[in-house]
Design a protein around this motif. Structure first.
Motif, PDB file in Angstrom:
ATOM      1  N   VAL A   1       0.849  -1.199   0.000  1.00  0.00           N
ATOM      2  CA  VAL A   1       0.000   0.000   0.000  1.00  0.00           C
ATOM      3  C   VAL A   1       0.878   1.240   0.000  1.00  0.00           C
ATOM      4  O   VAL A   1       1.758   1.377   0.851  1.00  0.00           O
ATOM      5  CB  VAL A   1      -0.898   0.015   1.264  1.00  0.00           C
ATOM      6  CG1 VAL A   1      -1.613   1.349   1.390  1.00  0.00           C
ATOM      7  CG2 VAL A   1      -1.899  -1.121   1.224  1.00  0.00           C
TER       8      VAL A   1
ATOM      9  N   GLY B   1      -3.707   4.904   1.470  1.00  0.00           N
ATOM     10  CA  GLY B   1      -5.023   4.326   1.752  1.00  0.00           C
ATOM     11  C   GLY B   1      -4.933   2.863   2.139  1.00  0.00           C
ATOM     12  O   GLY B   1      -4.128   2.487   2.981  1.00  0.00           O
ATOM     13  N   GLY B   2      -5.819   2.058   1.538  1.00  0.00           N
ATOM     14  CA  GLY B   2      -5.749   0.616   1.755  1.00  0.00           C
ATOM     15  C   GLY B   2      -6.753   0.081   2.756  1.00  0.00           C
ATOM     16  O   GLY B   2      -6.666  -1.088   3.143  1.00  0.00           O
TER      17      GLY B   2
ATOM     18  N   THR C   1      -6.949   4.810  -2.730  1.00  0.00           N
ATOM     19  CA  THR C   1      -5.844   3.879  -2.459  1.00  0.00           C
ATOM     20  C   THR C   1      -4.924   3.724  -3.664  1.00  0.00           C
ATOM     21  O   THR C   1      -5.389   3.679  -4.805  1.00  0.00           O
ATOM     22  CB  THR C   1      -6.460   2.500  -2.085  1.00  0.00           C
ATOM     23  OG1 THR C   1      -7.161   2.646  -0.847  1.00  0.00           O
ATOM     24  CG2 THR C   1      -5.411   1.413  -1.970  1.00  0.00           C
TER      25      THR C   1
END
Ligand code: NAD
Length: 499
Positions: free
Chosen positions: A369, A372-373, A386
């Protein structure tokens, strides 16, 4: 039958004309309820709150709609092109007049930011305006005769009743893109809007009614997902329905194609996408970032032409990934009713679960990542914008549509490798690439298996241009000078004995 009684709960986006919120089906020029009294809820995806309960249509309403459309076709088909053009133009004018309210309603039931919703209303209205103009240009051919004493003509005729089924991600534009050419061609319409976003479609139909579109020319039946197959079956079985225009997922498109076989209806199928976005080593990186932001994050990534797989040349990969991470990190997330944000919620919990699953699979396979994620702190169906980096080889050609604000980056080393990866999918809707090399621009545009190619540009859709796919993204084109023919058949007329 009377219209299902219900009134909207709250008015978080301050709509002025709350009477544009319709809760029934529109058949033969009247708003009616479902005979059984069945209703289903329309929810605000930002917080799950109920907007309104609306009629849950079934086979009876579908049949009534087809009856009304078949009856109206008898006269509508013979109206002059000028009449149809003027009515479409009047409808366009009303949609523009109510642009703000339609946008508020769309943002409420669909969740997209208000500015995007306003843009979509203008974009959708553009199809009504375009086909108001095209109606007058449905010229036929006078064919040079090979035999003396004959005249040979080809004239365009409307196909008949057209059945329209639309998705939730562009609730106004998908309706306008189909109703515009259908009416311009002289077809009448029966429609089933998406169950998540029926209110925008019903409001558009009310404005068509106010614009003077005659009774029976446009008919629309809302339904829950559970009842939708009954409606579709009623229209598939009905020999008077001569055309199906569907935008949605590929599995449902295939069902409709199979179901149309017995009555051999004409089909336009605008189906799923898996758009590759290639950044070549000679690209202007700032142009590429701008194009990719548009191609990925509009509508929170919930677009059939959204970039689904980003392939970046190894030599510029780190620089490009850094720029994308900066741009994506600046995106704001929130509900349209709370202010001006870049990214709204996903349409529902099912969509959120899917995005979560795809990210988890990528991470388990070795992706990392960058930004985000995870779900967003706003709760509900919000997901963080993300960026995933170093998405492993076997996921680079993954054919699953993400349909969320998640950008997977992967590396390539040669043009051949990039093109092969881009084409290694069952789909073929949009494809994008960025390059400043003119020879490459022509070469790669020709090699990509897609119905639409964006080069150094991420926002490509327009009523002026043919929209549609190849392979399992479907067939048929919407918009442009080609869009009208989808609702017409050519009649050849041969006159003999002319001396
Ligand atoms: P979906 O196929 O689930 O639903 C689309 C429409 O089909 C809805 O109105 C739904 O009620 C209806 N439907 C569902 N089951 C049906 C059945 N058995 N018979 C008849 N109709 C049925 O798609 P979705 O998830 O709502 O929309 C997203 C999909 O649409 C994505 O795959 C996206 O790529 C695609 N899409 C394509 C385009 C395009 O122009 N190619 C544009 C927008 C969205």
């Amino acid at each position: 039958m009377t219209q299902a009684a219900a009134s909207p709960a709250g008015n978080p986006l301050a709509m002025e004309r709350l009477d544009l919120i319709k809760t029934g089906a529109f058949i033969g020029g009247e708003w009616v309820g479902e005979p059984s009294g069945a209703t289903f809820p329309v929810l605000n995806p930002a917080d799950g709150s109920l907007i309104v309960e609306i009629a849950d249509g079934g086979a009876d309403l579908a049949k009534a709609a087809a009856d009304a459309a078949a009856q109206a076709f008898v006269t509508w088909r013979h109206t002059t092109a000028k009449t149809r053009s003027s009515l479409l133009r009047a409808w366009f004018d009303l949609v523009i007049k109510h642009q703000d309210d339609l946008a508020r309603l769309m943002a409420w039931e669909m969740g997209k930011p208000l500015a995007e919703a306003k843009g979509e209303v203008a974009y959708g209205a553009g199809y009504l305006e375009w086909f108001a103009e095209e109606a007058k240009r449905a010229n036929g051919d006078v064919i040079p005769t090979p035999i003396a004493g004959r005249q040979m003509l080809a004239v365009r005729e409307p196909l008949g009743v057209a059945a329209v089924i639309t998705p939730w991600n562009f609730p106004v534009a998908m309706i306008a893109r189909k109703f515009g050419p259908a009416l311009a061609a002289g077809c009448t319409v029966v429609a089933k809007p998406a169950e998540d976003t029926p209110l925008s479609a019903l409001a558009l139909v009310q404005l068509a009614h106010e614009a003077g579109v005659p009774a029976g020319v446009i008919n629309i039946v809302p339904a829950s997902r559970a009842r939708t197959p009954d409606i579709a079956q009623a229209w598939l079985d009905d020999g008077r329905v001569r055309k199906i225009s569907f935008t949605g997922s590929t599995p449902v498109g295939k069902l409709l194609a199979r179901g149309s076989a017995d009555t051999l209806k004409r089909l336009s199928l605008e189906l799923g996408g898996d758009a590759p976005f290639i950044v070549f080593e000679d690209a202007d990186l700032d142009v590429a970032v701008d194009a990719l932001m548009k191609a990925k994050f509009r509508n929170a990534g919930q677009a059939c032409i959204a970039a689904n797989r980003v392939l970046v040349h190894d030599s510029i990969y780190d620089a490009f990934a850094g720029k994308m991470a900066d741009a994506v990190g600046r995106l704001t997330v929130g509900a349209a009713q709370d202010g001006a944000f870049d990214i709204g919620p996903l349409i529902n919990q099912r969509a959120l679960d899917k995005v979560e699953r795809l990210v988890a699979e990528a991470l388990a396979a070795g992706a990392r990542v960058l930004v985000g994620g995870a779900r967003h702190s706003s709760g509900g169906a919000f997901y963080q914008p993300t960026v995933l980096t170093d998405v492993p080889d076997h996921l680079r050609a993954s054919c699953e549509e993400i349909f969320g604000p998640v950008l997977p980056l992967a590396r390539f080393k040669t043009e051949d490798e990039a093109v092969a990866l881009a084409n290694d999918t069952a789909f073929g809707l949009a494809a994008y690439f960025c390059s400043k090399d003119q020879a490459r621009v022509w070469r790669v545009a020709g090699r990509l298996e897609a119905g639409m190619v964006g080069i150094n540009e991420g926002a490509i859709s327009s009523e002026y241009a043919p929209f549609g796919g190849v392979k399992e993204s479907g067939y048929g084109r919407e918009g442009s000078v080609h869009g009208l023919a989808e609702y017409q058949s050519l009649k050849y007329i041969c006159m003999g004995g002319l001396g």
